[in-house]
Design an enzyme around this catalytic site. Structure first.
Site, mmCIF file in Angstrom:
data_model
loop_
_atom_site.group_PDB
_atom_site.id
_atom_site.type_symbol
_atom_site.label_atom_id
_atom_site.label_comp_id
_atom_site.label_asym_id
_atom_site.label_seq_id
_atom_site.Cartn_x
_atom_site.Cartn_y
_atom_site.Cartn_z
ATOM 1 N N ASP A 1 42.050 2.859 34.778
ATOM 2 C CA ASP A 1 42.252 1.864 33.733
ATOM 3 C C ASP A 1 41.855 0.469 34.235
ATOM 4 O O ASP A 1 42.297 0.040 35.294
ATOM 5 C CB ASP A 1 43.741 1.878 33.368
ATOM 6 C CG ASP A 1 44.037 1.069 32.135
ATOM 7 O OD1 ASP A 1 43.514 1.414 31.071
ATOM 8 O OD2 ASP A 1 44.785 0.083 32.241
ATOM 9 N N GLU B 1 37.048 2.383 34.187
ATOM 10 C CA GLU B 1 36.825 1.700 32.918
ATOM 11 C C GLU B 1 36.156 0.367 33.235
ATOM 12 O O GLU B 1 36.781 -0.532 33.787
ATOM 13 C CB GLU B 1 38.154 1.475 32.202
ATOM 14 C CG GLU B 1 37.969 0.999 30.793
ATOM 15 C CD GLU B 1 39.257 0.625 30.128
ATOM 16 O OE1 GLU B 1 40.201 0.264 30.831
ATOM 17 O OE2 GLU B 1 39.310 0.677 28.898
HETATM 18 O O1 ISL Z 1 38.787 -4.321 24.651
HETATM 19 C C1 ISL Z 1 39.997 -4.349 24.699
HETATM 20 C C2 ISL Z 1 40.751 -5.636 24.935
HETATM 21 O O2 ISL Z 1 40.582 -6.470 23.794
HETATM 22 C C3 ISL Z 1 40.776 -3.103 24.535
HETATM 23 O O3 ISL Z 1 39.963 -2.088 24.006
HETATM 24 C C4 ISL Z 1 41.378 -2.623 25.816
HETATM 25 O O4 ISL Z 1 42.467 -3.464 26.134
HETATM 26 C C5 ISL Z 1 40.448 -2.654 27.041
HETATM 27 O O5 ISL Z 1 39.332 -1.878 26.785
HETATM 28 C C6 ISL Z 1 41.240 -2.090 28.246
HETATM 29 O O6 ISL Z 1 41.754 -0.821 27.886
HETATM 30 C C7 ISL Z 1 42.650 -0.170 28.800
HETATM 31 O O7 ISL Z 1 43.677 -1.038 29.278
HETATM 32 C C8 ISL Z 1 44.654 -1.498 28.350
HETATM 33 C C9 ISL Z 1 45.187 -0.425 27.389
HETATM 34 O O8 ISL Z 1 45.825 -1.067 26.286
HETATM 35 C C10 ISL Z 1 44.040 0.435 26.856
HETATM 36 O O9 ISL Z 1 44.549 1.475 26.022
HETATM 37 C C11 ISL Z 1 43.307 1.007 28.047
HETATM 38 O O10 ISL Z 1 42.277 1.913 27.639
HETATM 39 C C12 ISL Z 1 45.798 -2.027 29.198
HETATM 40 O O11 ISL Z 1 46.231 -0.990 30.056
#
Ligand code: ISL
Ligand code: CA
Length: 550
Positions: free
Chosen positions: A200, A254
């Protein structure tokens, strides 16, 4: 040539546990529910499950706020359930990767409970604390979930950093002990037999130590500043040498906020960092924060060409959907009843014949669509709840914002998986689900499609079978033959033994394609239309075809 690896050849299926299947009638998905559906996953033909966070959590951000990294969330079941699920998946030869959320923890984690007690607490430096500056917050950094990235804690009067909600304090990776704690958590799950991690927001773990204010331009996309910390590569290489290199594991980061160049560095196999990464340029094409702007097919095609034009030390991911983005058929296809099935199959063919490891998202295989949200109260997402006030205060009309959310909200992909046309779409035996079931579950559900050889589900199964072990489709060179065409996406995959041609009409027009003569001898392998052979390629609305040279 490219180094072969199991994770380059296999297809991943993302499960969002709270919305997949509820086994005890409380309206919340759980691990026993997943166990009940392993036959379904096996018959679908996917190879790897990516499980969104299953750890103990107060669910401020649906599990992306972890309170205990070594326990299962009570709503999802027990560690025995997790072990049984892992065992059952392995019996079917299905691998499991879990979600490593270590940029931040929950504020209810024992480490944070300790850290906030006093400035000299042994856990103080597990998080990032800063004193008030001239009566102000330490700097102007924003949270993605609204407001400042600094929250004042009254016990010591200092502020702690949180890129996401204030219930998700950022962990301090400068602290060697914290990094060792993360390595130990990773080994705990790898020793159980887990096959790897989706990481993440991993590029955000290294913080700019000067904590300088952001400029106005930087404030528009804070993730770019947050993803350019000085020690990211060092931390990833340490994690790899301390943990990952000792297991036959796979990691996918990510790549939130990173440039293609930084992503290339993170995933260069010579650097020993991570194996793959999710770039968001494709899945979020046309997105300007919460606004969804127009985009053109040539722009989309250019992104696929860019990510596949990589050298043999890199390997991309291919995905059009996840739990943070709207349903792919609503964004990239056509969710009308006339073209939903055809365009869902077209997206299946696109995802499963592109260059890179495909990641499918639960429900994509049956063509689930966005949800018809009617009011702000219907949304669950903390990202909306946190930003809603600020956005409306900035003068945006409520119906404008609601209209935009109906295009791009994260909740679209979080509504319960639609298993049957019965009560609550067969997701739960209870009379309500944690998030409302999409009313179109009576037409779009697994059961209706299981017996229908013309269904979206059947099309995915057929393609997954066709792709398995097909090195020409998996490793074949990618070439876009019509990069400027506004409606048709057509490309070839050229392997050692065969060349494939994929022709996708991503429009409602009937189009006469003048493909080069040599393509006319290609054999049709599979199409989403019952196609009559003819000289020219006249492609019908949302027609998708896979062809193979003799
Ligand atoms: O783009 C974004 C921010 O505006 C969101 O799609 C997302 O917060 C970002 O892509 C990061 O996502 C990941 O971390 C977040 C969580 O809320 C998301 O579900 C996760 O995929 C914080 O842990
Ligand atoms: Ca349940």
């Amino acid at each position: 040539g490219i180094r072969k690896a199991w994770w380059k050849e296999q297809v991943v299926y993302q499960i969002y546990p709270r919305s997949f299947k509820d086994s005890n009638g409380d309206g919340m998905g759980d691990l026993q529910g997943i166990i009940a559906k392993i036959d379904y996953l096996d018959e679908l033909g996917i190879d790897i499950v990516w499980l969104s966070p299953h750890f103990d959590s107060p669910n401020a951000d649906n599990g992306y706020d972890i309170r205990n990294y070594r326990e299962v969330m009570t709503e999802f079941g027990t560690m025995a359930d997790f072990d049984l699920m892992l065992e059952k998946l392995k019996e079917r030869g299905i691998k499991l990767i879990i979600d490593l959320v270590v940029n931040h923890s929950s504020d209810e984690h024992a480490w944070f409970e300790e850290s906030k007690l006093s400035k000299d607490n042994p856990y103080r430096d597990y998080y990032i604390w800063r004193a008030e500056k001239d009566g102000q917050k330490p700097n102007n950094w924003p949270s993605f979930f609204g407001g400042s990235a600094w929250e004042k804690d009254n016990t010591t009067g200092e502020y702690y950093l949180h890129y996401f909600s204030k219930k998700q304090p950022d962990l301090n990776w400068e602290n060697t002990k914290l990094r060792q704690e993360v390595h130990s958590v990773m080994k705990f799950w790898l020793d159980k037999g887990v096959d790897g991690f989706r990481m993440d927001v991993i590029p955000l773990i290294s913080k700019q130590q000067d904590f300088a204010d952001m400029t106005k331009t930087q404030l528009k996309n804070p993730e770019i500043v947050y993803a350019s910390g000085p020690r990211l590569h060092e931390y990833l290489q340490e994690m790899n040498s301390e943990v990952l290199s000792q297991y036959d594991s796979v990691t996918v980061g990510e790549a939130f906020g990173v440039s293609a160049e930084l992503m290339q560095r993170m995933t260069d196999e010579r650097r020993g960092e991570i194996d793959m990464a999710f770039l968001f340029d494709i899945v979020r094409i046309g997105r300007d924060n919460w606004l969804q702007k127009e985009w053109s097919l040539p722009e989309l095609k250019a992104l696929f060409t860019m990510q596949s034009a990589t050298d043999k030390f890199h390997w991309p991911t291919v995905f059009l959907n996840n739990h943070d983005n709207p349903r792919s058929v609503s964004k990239f296809g056509n969710a009308s009843s006339k073209y939903r099935a055809a365009s869902s199959k077209l997206l299946a063919l696109l995802t499963l014949t592109q260059y890179g490891t495909p990641f499918l998202y639960q429900g994509e295989e049956i063509g689930m669509t966005n949800y018809p949200f009617k009011s702000f109260e219907e949304f669950d997402d903390i990202e909306i709840r946190g930003n809603y006030g600020q956005i409306l205060k900035s003068g945006v009309q409520a119906e404008t914002y609601l209209n935009e959310l109906n295009k791009s909200s994260r909740d679209h992909s979080r509504t319960p998986m639609q298993w049957t046309a019965e009560n609550q779409a067969g997701f739960t035996d209870g009379n309500k689900s944690w998030l409302s079931v999409n009313p179109n579950y009576t037409e779009i559900n697994v059961e209706t499609q299981l017996g229908d050889t013309q269904s979206v589900l059947h099309f995915y199964r057929t393609l997954l079978k066709l792709r398995k072990g097909n090195d020409d489709l998996i490793y074949g060179d990618y070439f876009d033959i019509l990069p400027d065409h506004k409606e048709v996406f057509a490309y070839t995959r050229t392997g050692e033994h065969r060349t494939y041609l994929i022709v996708l009409n991503m429009s409602e027009q009937l189009i006469d394609l003048n493909l080069p003569e040599n393509f006319h001898s290609y054999d049709l392998i599979i199409s989403n239309y019952a196609r009559k052979k003819n000289k020219k390629y006249s492609v019908r609305p949302w027609e998708a075809g896979l062809y193979c040279a003799k």
